[in-house]
Design an enzyme around this catalytic site. Structure first.
Site, PDB file in Angstrom:
ATOM      1  N   PHE A 380     -29.503  16.697  -1.008  1.00 24.63           N
ATOM      2  CA  PHE A 380     -30.926  16.595  -1.352  1.00 24.63           C
ATOM      3  C   PHE A 380     -31.217  16.863  -2.832  1.00 24.63           C
ATOM      4  O   PHE A 380     -32.258  17.462  -3.165  1.00 24.63           O
ATOM      5  CB  PHE A 380     -31.764  17.549  -0.476  1.00 24.63           C
ATOM      6  CG  PHE A 380     -31.274  17.658   0.933  1.00 24.63           C
ATOM      7  CD1 PHE A 380     -31.149  16.521   1.725  1.00 24.63           C
ATOM      8  CD2 PHE A 380     -30.905  18.882   1.479  1.00 24.63           C
ATOM      9  CE1 PHE A 380     -30.666  16.601   3.024  1.00 24.63           C
ATOM     10  CE2 PHE A 380     -30.421  18.975   2.774  1.00 24.63           C
ATOM     11  CZ  PHE A 380     -30.299  17.836   3.550  1.00 24.63           C
ATOM     12  N   CYS A 381     -30.336  16.460  -3.733  1.00 24.22           N
ATOM     13  CA  CYS A 381     -30.530  16.701  -5.177  1.00 24.22           C
ATOM     14  C   CYS A 381     -30.761  18.181  -5.468  1.00 24.22           C
ATOM     15  O   CYS A 381     -31.534  18.536  -6.383  1.00 24.22           O
ATOM     16  CB  CYS A 381     -31.685  15.874  -5.737  1.00 24.22           C
ATOM     17  SG  CYS A 381     -31.402  14.122  -5.613  1.00 24.22           S
ATOM     18  N   ALA A 382     -30.132  19.027  -4.672  1.00 24.91           N
ATOM     19  CA  ALA A 382     -30.199  20.472  -4.913  1.00 24.91           C
ATOM     20  C   ALA A 382     -28.827  21.012  -4.544  1.00 24.91           C
ATOM     21  O   ALA A 382     -28.668  21.795  -3.601  1.00 24.91           O
ATOM     22  CB  ALA A 382     -31.309  21.098  -4.080  1.00 24.91           C
TER      23      ALA A 382
END
Ligand code: PLP
Length: 449
Positions: A380-382
């Protein structure tokens, strides 16, 4: 001259009382998607955290304005003046939605990522930037140089406040900026923004709020939170027409070089033979070079207006669905919900989890192919957050919003339980690192054929 602007949903003050009480509807609520088995089912979109569907009112108002669409800002024609008014009026809607100060600049961008990069480019030299390492990459990465301090996210909100206090004591003298996320896109947990802002303020720091994930779920009042800058994306706020926004103090933005250079950002360009003299425009135009996305900005403004009138229903709708989702997940063998601050901490309608012994990519492919359910798997781009919480690089995320129904949640929980306990009913293969159903004959919609 006064222009009599056509009345659109944003300019129409009277909204029927019944409309005020109803939950805003989304486009595609009854969309039916094919399954690999040949059946069709209603699409259960549990991926609102990535991009939310369009509000019907947004679609309608965009449709209403499109015949009037013409050049913006310098056009002499009547439609150009209408278009310009639509664009400029959007700043008022966004400001009202966020409870922003009348002096705050409202700069339209492409999305949150763009807005945070603009802010990063506008900081005074040697600004000390402090942020927590579990943020989305859009908030984590734009800040460069020796004065960036990444704080390890502690186990409680109170510890986060203490950690910030300690870091600010050690920060070099000079301008300081705290970047804080309103709600985590991994766990949905709501960050203690007001408490962090209070500490930051005590140390003379400014505060930038990444509201990309919070604003679609909860009212954001920037004056009550005492934050200086707020960013969000239209496509997460039920207005998927390519606009985002940065709202905040204008002095740093006004002192900065334009983010993009070109037409619109210039007040005057003069020919001095061997060089050009350029006087840049004031904010917001200074950072909005090129022809702006009028339709996207209008859509974003309408979404702000609609959500702003429906918070009570929206929050209650999501609270009930989130409780149902979490209770259901707790009954599925092997599910471990991810949390930064513990299971009981306040959160918006976003839940990520791992499932013991199961490949989450396989599960999400099967949920789509066999059950018509859209979820997200991955990091999730984290990446830092997901690695910290799982020890690996993948989780499954279900996220709720105005397009979610009880049936979607129940179908998801039942399908997940069946996949975990009985396995899938179809065969899959890894293609380019992602699971895909074998013999997938699902037809694309006619406009793609
Ligand atoms: N911040 C958060 C908390 C997000 O969840 C996202 C997107 O998922 C972003 C920033 C980036 O948003 P965008 O991709 O619209 O720029």
């Amino acid at each position: 001259m006064t222009i009599a602007i056509p009345r659109t949903a944003t300019t129409t003050a009277t909204v029927a009382a019944s409309d005020q009480r109803a939950l805003p509807r989304v486009v595609g609520a009854s969309l039916r998607v094919p399954l690999v088995t040949g059946e069709r089912v209603e699409y259960a979109n549990l991926d609102h955290a990535a991009s939310a569907p369009c509000l019907e009112q947004v679609r309608d108002v965009v449709d209403e304005v499109l015949p009037w669409y013409a050049s913006v800002h310098r056009g002499a024609g009547f439609a150009s003046q209408v278009t310009t008014k639509v664009y400029e009026q959007a700043r008022t809607s966004v400001r009202r939605f966020l409870g922003a100060r009348s002096s705050d600049a409202v700069v339209f961008t492409r999305n949150t990522t763009d807005a945070l990069n603009l802010l990063a480019r506008s900081l005074p030299k040697r600004t000390a930037v402090l942020l927590f390492d579990t943020d989305h990459h859009a908030a984590l990465l734009p800040w460069r140089g020796p004065d960036v301090r990444r704080l390890r996210t502690p186990a409680t909100p109170a510890a986060a406040v203490l950690e910030l206090d300690r870091a600010l004591r050690e920060a070099p003298v000079g301008p300081r900026l705290l970047v804080v996320t309103g709600a985590s896109n991994v766990t949905g947990e709501v960050w203690p923004v007001a408490e962090l802002a209070r500490v930051a303020r005590r140390h003379g720091a400014r505060i930038a709020l990444d509201a990309a994930q919070l604003a679609p779920h909860r009212p954001v009042d920037v004056r009550a939170l005492d934050v200086d800058y707020t960013v969000l994306s239209g496509h997460k706020l039920y207005a998927p027409f390519g606009a985002g926004v940065l709202v905040g103090r204008s002095d740093w933005l006004q002192a900065a070089e334009p983010y993009l250079v070109g037409g619109g950002a210039t007040a005057r360009v003069t020919d001095h033979g061997d060089r050009l003299g350029v006087a840049w425009s004031a904010v917001p135009e200074r950072h909005e070079a090129g022809s702006p996305n009028v339709v996207g900005v209008h859509a974003l403004a309408v979404a702000c207006d609609v959500l702003g009138r429906h918070w009570e229903q929206t929050v209650e709708h999501e609270r009930a669905l989130l409780a149902r989702l979490r209770a259901g997940l707790a009954t599925v063998p092997g599910v471990r919900e991810l949390a930064l601050f513990g299971a009981d901490h306040d959160r918006v309608g976003v839940v990520s989890f791992t499932v013991g012994g199961q490949d989450v990519g396989y599960l999400s492919a099967a949920l789509s192919a066999e059950h018509g359910i859209g979820v997200r798997d991955g990091a999730f781009c984290a990446h830092v957050a997901v690695h910290r919480l799982t020890g690996g690089d993948r989780a499954l995320r279900a996220s709720l919003g105005l397009g979610t129904t009880e049936e979607h949640v129940d179908r998801f929980v039942a399908a997940l339980r069946a996949l975990v306990t009985e396995g899938s009913r179809w065969d899959y293969e890894l293609r380019d690192g992602r699971w895909a159903p074998l013999n997938d004959e699902r037809a694309l919609p006619p406009f793609l054929r």
